[in-house]
Design an enzyme around this catalytic site. Structure first.
Site, PDB file in Angstrom:
ATOM      1  N   ASP A  57       0.840  -1.201   0.000  1.00 61.96           N
ATOM      2  CA  ASP A  57       0.000   0.000   0.000  1.00 61.96           C
ATOM      3  C   ASP A  57       0.876   1.252   0.000  1.00 61.96           C
ATOM      4  OD1 ASP A  57       0.682  -0.806   2.691  1.00 61.96           O
ATOM      5  OD2 ASP A  57      -0.702   0.710   3.451  1.00 61.96           O
ATOM      6  N   GLU A  98       0.188  -0.701   5.861  1.00 57.53           N
ATOM      7  CA  GLU A  98       1.309  -0.127   6.599  1.00 57.53           C
ATOM      8  C   GLU A  98       1.175   1.378   6.686  1.00 57.53           C
ATOM      9  OE1 GLU A  98       5.242   1.042   7.934  1.00 57.53           O
ATOM     10  OE2 GLU A  98       4.269   1.719   6.132  1.00 57.53           O
TER      11      GLU A  98
END
Ligand SMILES: [Zn+2]
Length: 304
Positions: A73, A137
């Site tokens: 991500d 994250e």
């Protein structure tokens, strides 16, 4: 014959997936397909809105297991018009690949996925190679690695060591391997004074004077001088918000937020106490109210 994966091409393909947290944008699906084809057993450990991938080559619970951890991500692109390249274009320019997540950390994920595939195909190990890749994250980070660890525990999966492919090299690849992590915390302050007309400031109590003093004090404090394994801790003022549209009004309230990255000479609790002390000094000096909220995202740790 081994069908090897080109890490640079894989980096580009991953950048082309618009995987802004929590949208996996096709990035985890792409890795899942690639790893499955290479003989890895893949399991999705999705939780909430977040997609996570667990991939293992070799036997479950093998005696020897080497793990990789990473995330696909990325943070939002912000003002797209301010980009010199399309954020998800993966343009190659001046010998570099450009795009959101090129450094943090699609290149890292591509490098370890390509290396893991090459390794198990060329020199099949007597053990397991595991990849844990999360999609959370850059977000709240509560449904990413923790969900993968829970999945591993339930499924009887294990790892002896784990290499996290986050970018840690300031200048050149291979320059620095970190064996720990700094802690991270965020503090929100609300300073409350007394609203008034700017022509009669003595009849008001301007929360901005206190806020500016507090923020300057926090930002200019030396938290430490670094430790054996870590740089000095840092504090950044990330926003000061008052939202006062009137030029002749002293506002009643102002809000601000600071983010601290700290080494192993502090804990979230010790820094919270320090922040409380600094806020109390300013509160007493200015006669304002100061409310503080703290979120500790992680403590500092070392794994020798
Ligand atoms: Zn990262």
């Amino acid at each position: 014959m081994a069908s090897q994966v080109d890490a640079a091409e894989l980096t580009k393909s991953l950048i082309q997936c618009a995987s802004v947290t929590p949208d996996e944008g096709g990035a985890l699906t792409l890795l899942e397909t690639l790893l499955s084809e290479a003989g890895f057993e893949c399991t999705r450990a999705d939780r909430g809105e977040v997609s996570n991938l667990f991939a293992r080559w070799g036997a479950r619970g093998a005696n020897k297991s080497f793990g990789f951890n990473g995330h696909t991500d990325v943070v939002p692109v912000g003002d797209e018009a301010a980009w010199s390249v399309p954020p998800f274009g993966a343009v190659e320019k001046d010998g570099m690949i450009w795009g959101r997540g090129a450094t943090d950390m699609k290149s890292g994920v591509a490098a370890f996925a390509a290396a893991a595939i090459e390794f198990v195909q060329d020199t099949p190990p007597d053990g397991a190679v595991i990849l844990t890749i999360t999609g959370d994250e850059e977000g709240d980070a509560i449904d990413g690695t923790t969900a993968l660890l829970e999945h591993m525990q339930k499924a009887g999966e294990r790892m002896d060591v784990c290499l996290v492919g986050e970018p840690t090299c300031p200048n050149e690849m291979g320059e620095m391997m970190k064996i720990g992590r700094r802690g991270s915390m965020t503090a929100w302050f609300t300073v409350t004074g007394v609203q008034g007309h700017s022509a009669y400031p003595h009849r008001a109590n301007n929360p901005l004077s206190a806020m500016v003093r507090l923020m300057d004090g926090l930002a200019s404090a030396e938290l430490d001088q670094g430790t054996e394994h870590f740089d000095a801790s840092t504090l950044a003022v990330v926003t000061i918000d008052t939202g006062n549209g009137a030029t002749n009004v002293i506002p009643a309230q102002s809000r601000a937020c600071v983010n601290i990255r700290f080494n192993d000479s502090h804990t979230g609790a010790s820094l919270t106490a320090w922040l409380e002390g600094e806020a109390a000094k300013v509160r007493d000096a200015f006669g304002v109210g100061i409310d503080m909220k703290v979120k500790i995202s992680g403590e500092s740790f070392i794994t020798p």
